[in-house]
Design a protein around this motif. Structure first.
Motif, mmCIF file in Angstrom:
data_model
loop_
_atom_site.group_PDB
_atom_site.id
_atom_site.type_symbol
_atom_site.label_atom_id
_atom_site.label_comp_id
_atom_site.label_asym_id
_atom_site.label_seq_id
_atom_site.Cartn_x
_atom_site.Cartn_y
_atom_site.Cartn_z
ATOM 1 N N PRO A 161 6.946 -8.993 2.733
ATOM 2 C CA PRO A 161 7.413 -7.729 3.341
ATOM 3 C C PRO A 161 8.898 -7.472 3.170
ATOM 4 C CG PRO A 161 6.954 -9.382 5.036
ATOM 5 C CD PRO A 161 6.451 -9.940 3.744
ATOM 6 N N GLU A 162 9.657 -8.507 2.835
ATOM 7 C CA GLU A 162 11.083 -8.305 2.583
ATOM 8 C C GLU A 162 11.317 -7.615 1.244
ATOM 9 O OE1 GLU A 162 13.642 -9.023 4.645
ATOM 10 O OE2 GLU A 162 12.141 -9.569 6.153
ATOM 11 N N ARG A 204 4.674 -1.312 -4.452
ATOM 12 C CA ARG A 204 5.757 -0.365 -4.207
ATOM 13 C C ARG A 204 6.795 -0.983 -3.286
ATOM 14 N NH1 ARG A 204 6.107 4.368 -2.751
ATOM 15 N NH2 ARG A 204 7.471 4.168 -0.960
ATOM 16 N N SER A 205 8.038 -0.739 -3.649
ATOM 17 C CA SER A 205 9.165 -1.144 -2.826
ATOM 18 C C SER A 205 9.454 -0.045 -1.816
ATOM 19 C CB SER A 205 10.395 -1.378 -3.715
ATOM 20 O OG SER A 205 11.580 -1.359 -2.969
ATOM 21 N N LYS A 206 10.060 -0.429 -0.704
ATOM 22 C CA LYS A 206 10.449 0.559 0.296
ATOM 23 C C LYS A 206 11.494 1.535 -0.240
ATOM 24 C CE LYS A 206 11.692 -2.883 2.813
ATOM 25 N NZ LYS A 206 12.152 -3.732 3.939
ATOM 26 N N ASN A 207 12.121 1.177 -1.375
ATOM 27 C CA ASN A 207 13.143 2.042 -1.979
ATOM 28 C C ASN A 207 12.562 3.030 -2.979
ATOM 29 O OD1 ASN A 207 15.255 0.627 -0.603
ATOM 30 N ND2 ASN A 207 15.136 -0.993 -2.151
ATOM 31 N N GLU A 231 6.544 -3.252 0.019
ATOM 32 C CA GLU A 231 5.970 -2.472 1.118
ATOM 33 C C GLU A 231 4.456 -2.453 1.073
ATOM 34 O OE1 GLU A 231 7.817 1.396 2.764
ATOM 35 O OE2 GLU A 231 6.217 2.067 1.402
ATOM 36 N N ASP A 232 3.919 -2.441 -0.155
ATOM 37 C CA ASP A 232 2.468 -2.427 -0.312
ATOM 38 C C ASP A 232 2.129 -2.854 -1.733
ATOM 39 O OD1 ASP A 232 -0.238 -1.943 0.425
ATOM 40 O OD2 ASP A 232 -0.181 -0.028 -0.656
ATOM 41 N N TYR A 271 4.107 3.926 -7.167
ATOM 42 C CA TYR A 271 3.831 2.495 -7.305
ATOM 43 C C TYR A 271 4.317 2.036 -8.674
ATOM 44 C CZ TYR A 271 0.959 1.968 -3.111
ATOM 45 O OH TYR A 271 0.527 1.884 -1.807
ATOM 46 N N GLU A 295 8.455 8.483 -2.436
ATOM 47 C CA GLU A 295 7.184 8.500 -1.703
ATOM 48 C C GLU A 295 5.988 8.565 -2.651
ATOM 49 O OE1 GLU A 295 4.938 11.090 1.802
ATOM 50 O OE2 GLU A 295 6.976 11.601 1.158
#
Length: 282
Positions: free
Chosen positions: A243-244, A171-174, A247-248, A180, A177
């Motif tokens: 991490p750039e 999953r991207s931070k974008n 996110e997970d 995935y 919520e």
């Protein structure tokens, strides 16, 4: 073409260089303002694109022919300002998903990209001269030095990675919520799409794969990408995220899949294909 997959935002029936002369004078129009399409909300979905604003609303722009469907020519044009009459409303392509049929959504996608191309290429990148649209070239040509610019399509790879009954998802931070998806990234200059797939997987989640197999492709007009989908089997390595970009990331069992992307994306099509295959084995 994958016979079991119909990509959203793709047109399969539009003749890009078809006949513009309709015997009954019919045409479809796609007024665009900064990637959003103007629609008469009181009309029926099948009539959304029959409306042509008054001439004074399109001064300073050019009506671009984008193709013909079932003998009806289609046009787009970039509105100079956020013109809107009563009962008219702007919709972006995400909002149009589900409102119109898949073929018309694909034509609307082409209209938005072509109008945006016109808006962003009114001046030559070499000499700064004025440009004009050249239909036979599908390009913007400089009136001064004759340089031609073409619509930019950015190829990107997206890969479903499986290991036994598990799927590697990230999953991207974008992302919304809890959602995935799959590993994806743009193809760099000088590399093949296969090399790009292996590189993106290595860079984003730290593993290597084997048996890379083409699945399907999808135009992704946000803004102008071509998603090229693959499946692959895990080869070796432990998950180590960038991490750039990520996110997970984790392995998920076929019976414990997290919240998924919407069905309009090839990411979801790949995941559904994986789930269907394993359901068939039970």
């Amino acid at each position: 073409m994958n016979p079991h997959y119909r990509p959203s935002f793709a047109t399969e029936e539009l003749e890009f260089h078809g006949n513009e002369n309709n015997p009954e004078g019919k045409a479809l129009y796609f007024p665009v303002h900064r990637r959003r399409i103007l629609i008469d909300t009181l009309s029926r979905p099948e009539s959304y694109f029959e409306y042509l604003p008054e001439e004074n609303s399109i001064n300073g722009t050019e009506v671009i022919y984008i193709g013909t469907i079932k003998e009806i020519p289609c046009y787009c044009f970039e509105l100079e300002e956020e013109f809107c009459e009563p009962d008219m409303q702007y919709f972006d392509l995400h909002e149009l998903y589900g409102m119109v049929d898949e073929e018309m959504l694909g034509i609307a996608s082409r209209a938005v990209q072509m109008a945006d191309f016109y808006r962003t290429h009114r001046y030559c990148g070499l000499c700064g001269g004025n440009t004009e649209y050249v239909p036979v070239e599908t390009g913007m040509q400089c009136q001064n030095c004759s340089h031609i610019a073409y619509p930019r399509i950015s190829p990107a790879v997206i890969v479903l990675i499986e290991k036994d009954e598990h799927l590697l998802m990230a999953r991207s931070k974008n992302f919304p919520e809890g959602v995935y998806g799959l590993v994806a990234g743009f193809v760099e200059a000088g590399e093949t799409i296969e090399h790009a797939a292996h590189r993106e997987i290595r860079e984003e989640v730290g593993v290597s794969v084997k048996d890379l197999t083409y699945f399907a492709s999808q135009p992704w007009p946000f803004p102008s990408s071509l998603m090229i989908g693959f499946t692959a089997n895990f080869a070796e390595g432990d998950i180590s995220i960038d991490p750039e970009e990520i996110e997970d990331a984790a392995w998920f069992h076929v019976e414990d899949i997290p919240k998924l992307p919407q069905k309009k994306s090839i990411s979801r099509a790949l995941i559904d294909h994986f789930l269907d295959e394993h359901a068939a084995k039970e």
